[in-house]
Design an enzyme around this catalytic site. Structure first.
Site, PDB file in Angstrom:
ATOM      1  N   LYS A 182       0.814  -1.219   0.000  1.00  0.00           N
ATOM      2  CA  LYS A 182       0.000   0.000   0.000  1.00  0.00           C
ATOM      3  C   LYS A 182       0.849   1.272   0.000  1.00  0.00           C
ATOM      4  CE  LYS A 182      -2.442  -1.312   3.606  1.00  0.00           C
ATOM      5  NZ  LYS A 182      -3.436  -1.313   4.690  1.00  0.00           N
ATOM      6  N   CYS A 183       2.142   1.123  -0.101  1.00  0.00           N
ATOM      7  CA  CYS A 183       3.061   2.262  -0.103  1.00  0.00           C
ATOM      8  C   CYS A 183       3.001   2.977  -1.450  1.00  0.00           C
ATOM      9  CB  CYS A 183       4.486   1.763   0.160  1.00  0.00           C
ATOM     10  SG  CYS A 183       5.744   3.052   0.174  1.00  0.00           S
TER      11      CYS A 183
END
Length: 157
Positions: free
Chosen positions: A35-36
């Site tokens: 999710k970065c």
């Protein structure tokens, strides 16, 4: 004296990755997070892996949720990385890169590099054919910028 070949990790499938199998190879180790905002780097890292694997490049992704940007399960992480970025290089079960219960590989890499804590996802470590750390790269270092050091490491015999 500890070397990179003294370590092992557990792949998401449960298979043990014995780093002794990397002897004589160039290895790129990356702490990842699905999710970065830097997750699109997985595409470039995969491209390097495909381009140079036959010449001796190994890539190992180690997901970490220490910065609260990883999915809830190893299976979800694996599926996400394969579906969105076509990842075929090995990915391990989630690890901690700093502090209590830190993965021993990261303790070793950080001490060897001399740059302290992992500050964010997608910190990269390039290991030469001799098992020695070549360099530590910041999270914002794009995979394309790693190509020249990788080629140089592959050409070293």
């Amino acid at each position: 004296m500890t070397t990179i070949y003294d370590f092992s990790e557990t792949e998401m499938s449960g298979r043990t990755i014995d780093f002794e199998a990397y002897r004589g190879k160039v290895v790129l180790i990356v702490n990842t997070a699905s999710k970065c905002g830097l997750a699109p780097q997985l595409e470039g890292i995969e491209a390097l892996y495909k381009r140079y694997h036959e010449q001796g490049l190994e890539v190992l992704g180690l997901p970490s949720n220490q910065f609260h940007q990883e999915l809830d399960s190893d299976e979800a992480t694996s599926d996400f990385c394969q579906m969105h970025y076509g990842v075929t290089f090995p990915m391990t079960k989630q690890v901690r890169v700093n502090g209590e219960a830190e993965d021993p590989l990261f303790t070793y890499l950080k001490a060897t590099a001399g740059h302290g804590r992992i500050k964010w996802n997608f910190t990269k470590f390039l290991i030469g054919r001799d098992g020695q750390l070549i360099d530590r790269f910041a999270p914002i270092t794009k995979p394309e910028a790693l190509e020249a050091p990788i080629v140089q490491a592959l050409e070293a015999k």
